[in-house]
Design a protein around this motif. Structure first.
Motif, mmCIF file in Angstrom:
data_model
loop_
_atom_site.group_PDB
_atom_site.id
_atom_site.type_symbol
_atom_site.label_atom_id
_atom_site.label_comp_id
_atom_site.label_asym_id
_atom_site.label_seq_id
_atom_site.Cartn_x
_atom_site.Cartn_y
_atom_site.Cartn_z
ATOM 1 N N LEU A 31 31.997 75.003 43.834
ATOM 2 C CA LEU A 31 32.734 74.468 42.690
ATOM 3 C C LEU A 31 31.911 73.467 41.891
ATOM 4 C CD1 LEU A 31 36.263 73.840 44.290
ATOM 5 C CD2 LEU A 31 35.684 75.594 42.599
ATOM 6 N N ILE A 32 30.990 72.769 42.564
ATOM 7 C CA ILE A 32 30.227 71.705 41.902
ATOM 8 C C ILE A 32 28.776 72.137 41.646
ATOM 9 C CG2 ILE A 32 31.663 69.870 42.885
ATOM 10 C CD1 ILE A 32 29.440 69.442 44.965
ATOM 11 N N TYR A 33 28.528 73.430 41.713
ATOM 12 C CA TYR A 33 27.172 73.940 41.495
ATOM 13 C C TYR A 33 26.931 74.070 39.985
ATOM 14 C CZ TYR A 33 22.964 76.761 42.195
ATOM 15 O OH TYR A 33 21.663 77.221 42.194
ATOM 16 N N ASN A 34 26.659 72.925 39.323
ATOM 17 C CA ASN A 34 26.411 72.928 37.875
ATOM 18 C C ASN A 34 25.615 71.674 37.491
ATOM 19 O OD1 ASN A 34 28.412 70.725 37.420
ATOM 20 N ND2 ASN A 34 29.883 72.341 38.004
ATOM 21 N N TRP A 35 25.223 71.610 36.202
ATOM 22 C CA TRP A 35 24.391 70.497 35.723
ATOM 23 C C TRP A 35 25.148 69.172 35.710
ATOM 24 C CZ3 TRP A 35 19.413 70.556 35.722
ATOM 25 C CH2 TRP A 35 18.726 71.773 35.569
ATOM 26 N N ASN A 36 26.451 69.204 35.554
ATOM 27 C CA ASN A 36 27.227 67.967 35.558
ATOM 28 C C ASN A 36 27.096 67.221 36.887
ATOM 29 O OD1 ASN A 36 28.198 68.364 32.948
ATOM 30 N ND2 ASN A 36 29.950 69.584 33.660
ATOM 31 N N THR A 37 27.024 67.982 37.969
ATOM 32 C CA THR A 37 26.844 67.373 39.282
ATOM 33 C C THR A 37 25.489 66.689 39.389
ATOM 34 O OG1 THR A 37 28.257 69.084 40.277
ATOM 35 C CG2 THR A 37 26.831 67.823 41.755
ATOM 36 N N ALA A 38 24.455 67.342 38.871
ATOM 37 C CA ALA A 38 23.109 66.761 38.904
ATOM 38 C C ALA A 38 23.053 65.463 38.099
ATOM 39 C CB ALA A 38 22.096 67.762 38.357
ATOM 40 N N ILE A 39 23.720 65.448 36.938
ATOM 41 C CA ILE A 39 23.756 64.241 36.105
ATOM 42 C C ILE A 39 24.468 63.097 36.836
ATOM 43 C CG2 ILE A 39 24.675 63.254 33.966
ATOM 44 C CD1 ILE A 39 24.292 66.041 32.697
ATOM 45 N N LEU A 40 25.580 63.436 37.503
ATOM 46 C CA LEU A 40 26.308 62.426 38.273
ATOM 47 C C LEU A 40 25.443 61.866 39.400
ATOM 48 C CD1 LEU A 40 28.923 60.920 39.015
ATOM 49 C CD2 LEU A 40 29.560 62.899 40.397
ATOM 50 N N PHE A 41 24.726 62.741 40.087
ATOM 51 C CA PHE A 41 23.854 62.323 41.198
ATOM 52 C C PHE A 41 22.776 61.366 40.699
ATOM 53 C CE2 PHE A 41 20.069 62.889 43.837
ATOM 54 C CZ PHE A 41 20.584 62.628 45.096
ATOM 55 N N ILE A 42 22.144 61.704 39.578
ATOM 56 C CA ILE A 42 21.094 60.852 39.012
ATOM 57 C C ILE A 42 21.658 59.507 38.584
ATOM 58 C CG2 ILE A 42 19.494 60.615 37.061
ATOM 59 C CD1 ILE A 42 19.120 63.675 37.197
ATOM 60 N N ALA A 43 22.854 59.514 37.998
ATOM 61 C CA ALA A 43 23.473 58.262 37.552
ATOM 62 C C ALA A 43 23.779 57.349 38.735
ATOM 63 C CB ALA A 43 24.747 58.570 36.775
ATOM 64 N N GLU A 102 47.518 67.843 42.304
ATOM 65 C CA GLU A 102 46.918 67.039 41.248
ATOM 66 C C GLU A 102 45.713 67.776 40.663
ATOM 67 O OE1 GLU A 102 47.914 64.257 39.945
ATOM 68 O OE2 GLU A 102 49.608 63.959 41.314
ATOM 69 N N PRO A 103 45.600 67.843 39.347
ATOM 70 C CA PRO A 103 44.469 68.556 38.723
ATOM 71 C C PRO A 103 43.142 67.853 39.010
ATOM 72 C CG PRO A 103 45.750 67.358 37.076
ATOM 73 C CD PRO A 103 46.527 67.294 38.335
ATOM 74 N N GLY A 104 42.123 68.626 39.389
ATOM 75 C CA GLY A 104 40.792 68.095 39.671
ATOM 76 C C GLY A 104 40.622 67.569 41.075
ATOM 77 N N ALA A 105 41.691 67.585 41.879
ATOM 78 C CA ALA A 105 41.595 67.051 43.239
ATOM 79 C C ALA A 105 40.639 67.859 44.107
ATOM 80 C CB ALA A 105 42.983 67.027 43.885
ATOM 81 N N GLU A 106 40.450 69.122 43.779
ATOM 82 C CA GLU A 106 39.575 69.966 44.598
ATOM 83 C C GLU A 106 38.102 69.571 44.483
ATOM 84 O OE1 GLU A 106 40.107 72.027 40.597
ATOM 85 O OE2 GLU A 106 41.325 70.894 42.028
ATOM 86 N N TYR A 107 37.773 68.745 43.473
ATOM 87 C CA TYR A 107 36.374 68.348 43.286
ATOM 88 C C TYR A 107 36.007 67.079 44.056
ATOM 89 C CZ TYR A 107 36.377 71.603 39.337
ATOM 90 O OH TYR A 107 36.471 72.721 38.552
#
Length: 421
Positions: free
Chosen positions: A115-127, A180-185
């Protein structure tokens, strides 16, 4: 809102009350030796579990606060066996955290990670790694003695996130059940951050430490066994000359006096098996045994020579060795004519450390000859022009490299300059 405030008040009340009360109760039992030494760790753990359960029964969610308060209170009490409890706690923490990571990770499926295999996850990790965590470290260490580079290194190898992982697993699953929406992430994101930082920091910690200059290359610290007045004078001089010095003694009064002088000192028994495991002594490279017991001094050199004295291990000469200069030990300190008693008698009349400029090797030897004849003057160090300090040994008093700019450091009475040509 009123109900929430009442519940929060109950948590604070029972948490602080149970933690404070049981902490002092356990401390009393330990100090009175009511618990056999071999059962101390088991009893302490049992009391902690009891406090957690009883407090949680009376006020839900107050158990964690109770044991935290209990730990804080015990840590600030003068307990004779505190070190042993800390070592037990560290071993227990490693075991339980390892198990907890396994149990929490067992709740994660491959489909959750996809579910989190995307560029947004990488940006969050770097931040998190380069912005959020450094900000947290710098704010929490504000006003501390840590240097800027040391704070940067802590930011790089900071907390691994077991609390975040536990909370995410607990609340993530509950929020998911409520739809709740987004809880799976929540849970997979937290585990990705924890796993990523562990892999990144663990594999690069040594290189980052070298790059920032916080890697311990040489053990230049000086460990002094014995915190008598003589040891405190020597340690104060070394500290003034930017050397890391730690004093060890089993006499509480001596340690208290050392701490009043701003010296780093600790109560410890040289016969204890835990002394060698003390992380505060990891940069010790020189060992000086300055106790009044020749047997203890010899024991210290024999046992801790390789661990704390890689650059040099020294001890005071005994009364027998002082009277037999032909059999002077290689590790003998300062002078073959001065044992502990003579040193203490000298500083009782002249409690000070002095420096005198040296012209050359001949001048140095002339001063050494004077100290051999005068029991109230004891040579201890040679100070080089660049500030480096060399320990004078009773075995070999010659320094061939002495020239203008060097200084002789000595204890006791000042030299009569009129008698020195």
């Amino acid at each position: 809102t009123k109900t929430a405030l009442i519940d929060f008040g109950k948590i604070l009340l029972f948490g602080f009350t149970f933690g404070f009360t049981f902490a002092h109760g356990l401390a009393f039992v330990i100090k009175k030796n009511y618990v056999p030494h071999y059962l101390l760790n088991v009893v302490s753990l049992s009391v902690v579990l009891l406090v957690y359960v009883e407090s949680d029964i009376l006020a839900h969610e107050s158990g964690l606060l109770a044991v935290v308060v209990m730990g804080m209170v015990l840590g600030n009490l003068d307990l004779p066996n505190l070190k042993e409890l800390l070592y037990f706690k560290e071993s227990l923490s490693v075991l339980l955290i390892s198990i907890l990571f396994i149990l929490l990770a067992a709740n994660i499926n491959i489909s959750d990670m996809e579910l989190i295999y995307n560029w947004n996850t990488a940006i969050l990790f770097i931040a998190i790694v380069f912005i959020i965590r450094p900000i947290g470290v710098f704010l929490s260490t504000k006003g501390s003695s840590l240097k800027f580079k040391e704070k940067l290194f802590i930011s790089w190898v900071g907390p691994r996130g077991i609390v975040a992982a536990g909370i995410a697993s607990l609340f993530g699953s509950k929020l998911l059940q409520k739809g709740e929406p987004g809880a799976e992430y929540i849970t997979p994101l937290v585990f990705m951050i924890v796993l990523g930082t562990v892999l990144l920091n663990a594999t690069t910690a040594r290189y980052v430490a070298r790059m920032l200059g916080v890697f311990l290359k040489h053990s230049e610290g000086i460990l002094i066994i014995g915190a008598s007045k003589m040891s405190r004078l020597i340690a104060s001089y070394l500290k003034q000359n930017n050397r890391h010095v730690v004093l060890i003694d089993n006499n509480h009064a001596n340690i208290d006096q050392a701490k009043k002088l701003g010296l780093e000192a600790m109560v410890a028994d040289v016969y204890s098996d835990t002394l060698g495991d003390n992380i505060e002594l990891n940069d010790m490279g020189y060992l000086m045994a300055l106790t009044g017991s020749a047997e203890i001094n010899e024991y210290v050199i024999e046992r801790f020579n390789h661990q704390f004295g890689e650059n040099g291990s020294f001890r005071l000469v005994s009364a027998e060795e002082m009277n037999d200069p032909e059999n002077n030990p290689e590790e003998g300190l300062f002078s073959h004519t001065d044992d502990f008693i003579k040193l203490m008698e000298a500083i009782r009349s002249y409690p000070a450390v002095h420096e005198i400029e040296l012209k050359n090797g001949k001048h140095y030897q002339q001063l050494i000859d004077i100290t051999n004849e005068d029991d109230e003057i004891i040579p201890i160090f040679i100070k080089a022009p660049d500030g480096e300090i060399h320990i004078i040994t009773s075995f070999n008093e010659s320094f061939n490299t002495i020239s203008d700019g060097y200084k002789l450091v000595y204890l006791g009475k000042m030299f009569d300059l009129d008698k020195i040509h």
